[in-house]
Design an enzyme around this catalytic site. Structure first.
Site, PDB file in Angstrom:
ATOM      1  CE  LYS A   1      17.493   8.342  68.178  1.00 25.02           C
ATOM      2  NZ  LYS A   1      17.101   8.091  69.566  1.00 25.02           N
TER       3      LYS A   1
ATOM      4  CE  LYS B   1       5.620   6.706  68.109  1.00 25.80           C
ATOM      5  NZ  LYS B   1       5.308   5.793  69.153  1.00 25.80           N
TER       6      LYS B   1
ATOM      7  CE  LYS C   1      10.240  -0.518  63.013  1.00 29.69           C
ATOM      8  NZ  LYS C   1      11.275  -0.166  63.989  1.00 29.69           N
TER       9      LYS C   1
END
Ligand code: TRP
Length: 334
Positions: free
Chosen positions: A120, A205, A202
Site C-alpha cells: 500500500k 471491484k 482475482k
C-alpha cells in the site's frame, strides 16, 4: 453473568469489512455467504471497518453513505441481528482505545515487515501516513477486544492475524492471561472467484474492465451478459483444471451457488457447449442475487431503521468490549 449472546458457550467469530463500495460476487462467495452460514454455530460479531478506511483519502459524504449501504447489504445478504452483532467500528470507541495500548506493545520492525503495508505504501507513495503503518494494530484491537476465537479472513490478511497473536501473546506473558488467541477460520466451501475478463487475477471491484466483475447489485440482464462474455479457452470441453482458469472459475461459481460437488457440476455439463454453460452460470448467479437485491432496495430506503440497528449493535458490542478494556487498563496501571 448475563451474556449478550443466547448461548455463551459457543465460540466467538469476528470479521470486518471496509466500506469501499458494493460487494462483488467474489466477496459474496469468498466471505459474506460464509458469514451468514456460521451464524448458527458461533457467536458472531460483524462490523464495518470505517476507521480503517481513513488510511486513504475519502470524500466524507461518500464514506458516510457507503458505510450505511454496507450495513443494508450485509442485512440483505442474511446477517441476522437476532443471532449476530452487527455494528459500525467507530461507534465502539473501545477499539481505538485498545489500539493505542497495543501500539505500545508492537514493534516498529514488526509493522515494517507487513507485506500489505509495503504494497500500500508503494501504491500511495504521496500519503504513507502513520495510520497506514498502524493499521494492523487497530485490526488486532478489533479482534482481541471481543476475545475472538476465530476470524474468517482472506490470504491477504493472514499476516495481520499472526501479528495479532504475537501481540496478544506478548501482553499475556507480561501481565497474565488477558487475551484469547484467535485462529484463522477457513470455510469448508467457498473459494476464490477470479475476474471474468482475466481469470488468472482475482475478481475486484476496482477492475477497470467492467466485464471483469459482477456487483451483487448488477441487474439480471447485465449479469447474464457479463457471463456470456466471460473469457474461456479454445478447447470446448468442460472440466476443472489449472490449465483452464476461465472454465474452472465458472465451475467454482456454479458449484458453490448450486451447493454441488465439483464432480457433480462437471457431470451435469459434460456434454454441453461453452455457450450453454456460461448462460446457465449467469442465470444461476442472477437468480441467487435477486432476493438480495430486492431486500437491499427495500432496506436502503429506511435510513432510520438502519441507524437503529447500528445503535443496538454498537451497544451490545460495547458491553463486551468494555470488559476487556477494563481488565487491560487495570493490568497496566491506567
Ligand atoms: N482489514 C480488513 C480488510 O480490509 C478489514 C478488517 C478490519 C478486519 N478489522 C478486522 C477483518 C478484523 C477481520 C478482523 O479486509
Amino acid at each position: 453473568m448475563e451474556s449478550i449472546f443466547s448461548d455463551p458457550k459457543k465460540q466467538t467469530m469476528l470479521s470486518g469489512v471496509q466500506p469501499t463500495g458494493i460487494f462483488t460476487l467474489g466477496n459474496y462467495i469468498g466471505a459474506i455467504k460464509n458469514w451468514r452460514k456460521v451464524q448458527n454455530d458461533y457467536n458472531c460479531l460483524y462490523f464495518i471497518a470505517n476507521l480503517h478506511s481513513l488510511t486513504v483519502r475519502n470524500d466524507p459524504q461518500k464514506l458516510k453513505k457507503l458505510t450505511l449501504d454496507c450495513v443494508a447489504l450485509l442485512l440483505a445478504c442474511g446477517i441476522d441481528i437476532e443471532k449476530s452483532i452487527l455494528f459500525i467500528q467507530s461507534h465502539v470507541p473501545e477499539h481505538t482505545e485498545l489500539s493505542w495500548v497495543l501500539q505500545c506493545y508492537t514493534q516498529f520492525g514488526e509493522l515494517t515487515r507487513m507485506t500489505q503495508f509495503k504494497d500500500k505504501s508503494a501504491k500511495n507513495a504521496d500519503n504513507v501516513n502513520a495510520g497506514l503503518f498502524g493499521y494492523p494494530v487497530l485490526m488486532a484491537a478489533d479482534i482481541l477486544i471481543y476475545q475472538s476465537d476465530f476470524v474468517p479472513i482472506g490470504a491477504d490478511q493472514k499476516q495481520h492475524l499472526e501479528l495479532t497473536r504475537d501481540i496478544a501473546n506478548r501482553f499475556n506473558n507480561l501481565y497474565g492471561e488477558t487475551f484469547n488467541l484467535p485462529n484463522p477460520y477457513i470455510p469448508q466451501s467457498g473459494g476464490r472467484v477470479m475476474s471474468l475478463a482475466n481469470p488468472t487475477s482475482k475478481m475486484s471491484k476496482s477492475d477497470k474492465n467492467l466485464n471483469g466483475f459482477i456487483s451483487v447489485l448488477d441487474p439480471p440482464d447485465v449479469i447474464i451478459n457479463k457471463f456470456k462474455k466471460a473469457v474461456t479457452d479454445s478447447e470446448s470441453k468442460i472440466y476443472y483444471s489449472d490449465e483452464k482458469p476461465g472454465i474452472s472459475n465458472l465451475l467454482t461459481i456454479y458449484s458453490v451457488l448450486a451447493n454441488l460437488e465439483m464432480s457433480e457440476v462437471e457431470e451435469k455439463f459434460r456434454d454441453k457447449g461453452y455457450g450453454e454453460f456460461k448462460l446457465a452460470v449467469g442465470e444461476l448467479v442472477a437468480e441467487t442475487l435477486k432476493p438480495i437485491q430486492d431486500k437491499y432496495n427495500q432496506l436502503s430506503k429506511d435510513k432510520k431503521y438502519l441507524q437503529e440497528i447500528c445503535d443496538q449493535g454498537a451497544k451490545k458490542a460495547s458491553s463486551i468490549a468494555q470488559k476487556t478494556l477494563k481488565s487491560v487498563y487495570e493490568k497496566i496501571g491506567i
